[in-house]
Write a protein that holds these residues in place. Structure first.
Motif, short mmCIF file in Angstrom:
data_model
loop_
_atom_site.label_atom_id
_atom_site.label_comp_id
_atom_site.label_asym_id
_atom_site.label_seq_id
_atom_site.Cartn_x
_atom_site.Cartn_y
_atom_site.Cartn_z
N SER A 274 1.45 0.16 14.42
CA SER A 274 2.91 0.26 14.50
C SER A 274 3.41 1.07 13.32
O SER A 274 2.98 0.89 12.18
CB SER A 274 3.56 -1.13 14.52
OG SER A 274 3.17 -1.86 13.38
N ALA A 275 4.29 2.00 13.61
CA ALA A 275 4.84 2.89 12.59
C ALA A 275 5.81 2.14 11.68
O ALA A 275 6.41 1.14 12.09
CB ALA A 275 5.55 4.06 13.26
N ILE A 276 5.92 2.62 10.45
CA ILE A 276 6.87 2.07 9.49
C ILE A 276 7.71 3.21 8.95
O ILE A 276 7.40 4.39 9.15
CB ILE A 276 6.16 1.30 8.35
CG1 ILE A 276 5.15 2.21 7.63
CG2 ILE A 276 5.46 0.07 8.88
CD1 ILE A 276 4.46 1.54 6.44
N SER A 277 8.80 2.88 8.25
CA SER A 277 9.70 3.94 7.79
C SER A 277 9.11 4.77 6.65
O SER A 277 9.31 5.98 6.60
CB SER A 277 11.04 3.35 7.36
OG SER A 277 10.84 2.42 6.32
N MET A 278 8.36 4.15 5.74
CA MET A 278 7.72 4.90 4.66
C MET A 278 6.34 4.31 4.42
O MET A 278 6.22 3.17 3.99
CB MET A 278 8.54 4.83 3.36
CG MET A 278 9.72 5.76 3.40
SD MET A 278 10.73 5.86 1.90
CE MET A 278 9.72 5.43 0.57
N GLY A 279 5.32 5.10 4.73
CA GLY A 279 3.96 4.64 4.54
C GLY A 279 3.14 5.68 3.82
O GLY A 279 3.59 6.80 3.61
N ASN A 280 1.92 5.30 3.45
CA ASN A 280 1.09 6.27 2.75
C ASN A 280 0.14 7.01 3.68
O ASN A 280 -0.65 7.82 3.24
CB ASN A 280 0.32 5.61 1.61
CG ASN A 280 -0.60 4.52 2.08
OD1 ASN A 280 -0.45 3.99 3.17
ND2 ASN A 280 -1.57 4.18 1.26
N MET A 281 0.24 6.77 4.98
CA MET A 281 -0.52 7.52 5.98
C MET A 281 0.47 8.14 6.95
O MET A 281 1.46 7.52 7.32
CB MET A 281 -1.47 6.60 6.74
CG MET A 281 -2.48 5.86 5.88
SD MET A 281 -3.66 6.91 5.07
CE MET A 281 -4.83 7.17 6.37
N LYS A 282 0.21 9.41 7.34
CA LYS A 282 1.10 10.10 8.25
C LYS A 282 0.27 10.70 9.39
O LYS A 282 -0.75 11.34 9.15
CB LYS A 282 1.84 11.22 7.53
CG LYS A 282 2.83 11.96 8.42
CD LYS A 282 3.44 13.17 7.72
CE LYS A 282 4.43 12.75 6.68
NZ LYS A 282 5.19 13.91 6.14
#
Length: 130
Positions: free
Chosen positions: A77-85
């Motif tokens: 599930s995507a998050i607003s700011m993560g360290n993987m894109k």
């Protein structure tokens, strides 16, 4: 929305044999077309946690015929700011996907995987992540 020239895999997508580049007004706009279906390609990006990033690595390392099963086995599930894109170029009809996973290191995103391309049913399954 990101521009194709700003993607790590941008040059590889532009060089793909099934991708046609159409330039617009005075060359200022660029439109990508997946030639076999004449469908417009859109650029999408989502960010994920490190844990979900490892799951995405598993999905991307799966054989093309196993991608759909890998997506169901490793839900993310995507998050607003993560360290993987996860960056992807997806045709409107979901018959073509070019994607690459990046990790945030040294004040910028660096590739974790090579660019992967999917077509047909595999592309439709992968496009569900977006």
């Amino acid at each position: 929305m990101a521009k194709i020239n700003h993607l790590e895999m941008g040059a590889d997508v532009l060089a793909h044999q099934d991708v046609q580049v159409k330039k617009g007004f005075m060359g200022l706009t660029v439109k990508l077309i997946y030639q076999p279906t004449n469908s417009v390609i859109k650029i999408k990006e989502k960010e994920y946690s490190a844990e979900d990033g490892r799951k995405l690595e598993n999905i991307l390392s799966a054989a093309p015929k196993d991608v759909e099963a890998a997506i169901s086995n490793f839900p993310v599930s995507a998050i607003s700011m993560g360290n993987m894109k996860l960056q992807a170029c997806i045709s409107d009809d979901h018959q073509f996907v070019a994607t690459q996973l990046l990790a945030f290191k040294d004040f910028g995103y660096k590739p974790v995987t090579e660019m992967k391309t999917y077509t047909g049913k595999t592309a439709e399954a992968f496009a569900q992540l977006f």
